[in-house]
Design a protein around this motif. Structure first.
Motif, PDB file in Angstrom:
ATOM      1  N   LEU A  40      41.594  44.240  32.402  1.00  0.00           N
ATOM      2  CA  LEU A  40      42.209  43.719  33.618  1.00  0.00           C
ATOM      3  C   LEU A  40      42.836  42.348  33.371  1.00  0.00           C
ATOM      4  N   ASP A  41      43.672  41.927  34.281  1.00  0.00           N
ATOM      5  CA  ASP A  41      44.378  40.652  34.174  1.00  0.00           C
ATOM      6  C   ASP A  41      43.416  39.521  34.550  1.00  0.00           C
ATOM      7  N   LEU A  42      43.037  38.708  33.582  1.00  0.00           N
ATOM      8  CA  LEU A  42      42.061  37.648  33.816  1.00  0.00           C
ATOM      9  C   LEU A  42      42.684  36.365  34.348  1.00  0.00           C
ATOM     10  N   ARG A  43      43.983  36.325  34.494  1.00  0.00           N
ATOM     11  CA  ARG A  43      44.609  35.095  34.999  1.00  0.00           C
ATOM     12  C   ARG A  43      44.207  34.797  36.440  1.00  0.00           C
ATOM     13  N   ARG A  44      43.749  35.800  37.133  1.00  0.00           N
ATOM     14  CA  ARG A  44      43.249  35.590  38.504  1.00  0.00           C
ATOM     15  C   ARG A  44      41.731  35.636  38.531  1.00  0.00           C
ATOM     16  N   SER A  45      41.089  35.600  37.386  1.00  0.00           N
ATOM     17  CA  SER A  45      39.641  35.671  37.165  1.00  0.00           C
ATOM     18  C   SER A  45      39.127  37.091  37.389  1.00  0.00           C
ATOM     19  N   GLY A  46      37.959  37.379  36.810  1.00  0.00           N
ATOM     20  CA  GLY A  46      37.446  38.733  36.807  1.00  0.00           C
ATOM     21  C   GLY A  46      37.039  39.262  38.166  1.00  0.00           C
ATOM     22  N   GLY A  47      36.487  38.402  39.018  1.00  0.00           N
ATOM     23  CA  GLY A  47      35.990  38.855  40.319  1.00  0.00           C
ATOM     24  C   GLY A  47      37.040  39.541  41.173  1.00  0.00           C
TER      25      GLY A  47
END
Length: 470
Positions: A251-258
């Motif tokens: 997943l895209d971690l630029r918006r954090s995992g949560g």
């Protein structure tokens, strides 16, 4: 010298030498003069005596309000808060009445995506690059200068030592240059107290569940600075589990995992994979997410998911599989929170039957699924759920400034540091700093917790300080 130690109760600096103590004593007189403009009132002798009593911690552990609040109206306080405990550089200016004059956050999302998590040295460098700009922007947005401030509040722990140092150095530089008192803030206390900024009915005692990438903490807040730890994490926090799961799912971690997991989970079947709920056999309020992380990793491997293929490029079948894993993980991760909160509420009501609120704060508290599930828990127990706005759940300067205001009102602050403080001074930071004392029934029977304590808990420090007052 006894007067000097009264101000060193938060031990923000290394143990002072005699010469440094003399410097501190000299700073006390300018401090009184500096506080006069804050009040926007002339300082009569009676007002000055009131201020002197305001500077000391009360002998009573419950800590009363200042004796003469009209001498320094609380609404006239203006505090700059600085937060650099982990991966966001944040600053905010807040007025004593709770008005947020400005809020600025510089995210390290690109670094998180690049390294798959927080890399302390890289995070420190990122803080150093933007700290001056972030603080100046906070002042500019508030249409103020440093001379308009009443005090500086800064996070001194817990967190990453390299990152904490950046914020503390900046705060002390401003405080020394403009003769401002400085307030060392506990990061987790700030997460708990920021709920009181928006929810004015939230009075002590109340419960707090603090959930983020680095912390899982259940506390009973009996009063400002008086906390009982009902439960904590024995290994990994829930936010860490979200981040790792998001990384393994591509997943895209630029918006954090949560947020990434929560969004993908809406597409999946939450009961498709039978993950085990952590610590079912332990009847306490502590948390463990290391085992759940292992279960998730093995499930991903068994489904032959290739994390190098981003979710945006996955086939429809692959995406559905990833969504099922995300949903199943989230259901069990939050179920663990629910079970621990149920027991913690039972314990808290034994200690303080008047508890009416559960505050849920920290980065993971922005998760709407988490909020909805915990709201059901508090309703079953006739309590009320209080969550700060999402922008105040993640690390921010507002929570630091507001906690500074609450502690400043109680006289818990240090005098201005020397204007010529050496650049290479070693600060007494608190990467591991418990918030409250452990509840006897809450001691974990599971494997050892990360118990390395550089400092005693905030609660014990404040209690010891109040007992030492003449």
């Amino acid at each position: 010298m006894a007067l000097s130690f009264r101000f060193w109760r938060l031990n923000l600096l290394p143990k002072p030498s005699l010469s440094h103590l003399q410097t501190t004593l000299k700073a006390l007189k300018p401090l009184k003069q500096k506080l006069s403009p804050i009040c926007s009132l002339p300082m009569s002798s009676s007002s000055l005596n009131s201020l002197n009593s305001h500077l000391s911690v009360s002998k009573n552990p419950t800590f009363s309000e200042p004796h003469n609040p009209t001498a320094c109206p609380q609404d006239d306080l203006v505090v700059l808060g600085i937060e650099t405990s982990c991966d966001d550089t944040a600053a905010a200016v807040v007025r004593g009445n709770g008005e947020i004059l400005s809020q600025v956050v510089s995210s390290q999302a690109d670094l998180l995506a690049q390294y798959g998590g927080v890399a302390p040295k890289m995070a420190e460098e990122a803080h150093l690059q933007v700290i001056d700009q972030v603080v100046q922007e906070a002042l500019d947005k508030a249409k103020l200068t440093e001379r308009n401030l009443s005090a500086i509040a800064v996070t001194v722990g817990p967190g990453l030592g390299l990152c904490l140092r950046v914020g503390v150095r900046k705060a002390r530089k401003i405080a020394g240059s403009f003769n401002l008192p400085i307030i060392g803030v506990h990061h987790m206390e700030a997460h708990a107290l920021v709920a009181r900024l928006n929810e004015r009915e939230l009075q002590f005692p109340f419960m707090a569940l603090l959930i983020s990438g680095g912390h899982n903490l259940l506390v009973l807040a009996r009063d400002l600075g008086q906390y009982i730890q009902l439960g904590t994490t024995i290994d990994d926090a829930i936010g860490e589990a979200y981040d790792k799961t998001a990384k393994w799912l591509g997943l895209d971690l630029r918006r954090s995992g949560g947020p990434a997991i929560e969004e993908l989970a809406r597409e999946g079947d939450a009961k498709s994979i039978k993950f085990s709920t952590p610590m079912k056999q332990h009847k306490d309020c502590n948390f463990s997410y290391a085992g759940l992380k292992t279960q998730v990793r093995l499930a991903i491997e068994s489904k032959n998911i290739n994390a190098t293929i981003p979710i945006s490029s996955a086939s429809s079948e692959d995406r559905r599989t990833r969504a099922d894993i995300a949903a199943s993980f989230q259901r069990v991760a939050v179920l663990h929170l629910e079970e621990r909160c149920e027991r913690a509420i039972e314990w808290a009501l034994k200690i303080e039957p008047s508890v009416k609120y559960l505050v849920v704060s920290g980065g993971v508290a922005s998760n709407q699924y988490v909020r909805a599930r915990l709201d059901q828990v508090v309703q079953r127990n006739s309590l009320r759920l209080v969550c700060p706005p999402p922008s105040l759940c993640t690390d921010n300067g507002v929570m630091v400034a507001w906690t500074g205001i609450e502690n400043f009102r109680m006289g818990r602050f240090d005098p201005p540091p020397p204007a010529d403080e050496p650049e290479d001074i070693v600060y007494d930071l608190r990467p591991r700093w418990p918030l409250g004392e452990e509840y006897v029934e809450g001691r974990s029977e599971a494997r050892s917790m990360k118990t390395a304590r550089i400092h005693p808990s905030l609660t014990s420090m404040i209690q010891a300080s109040s007992q030492q007052q003449p």
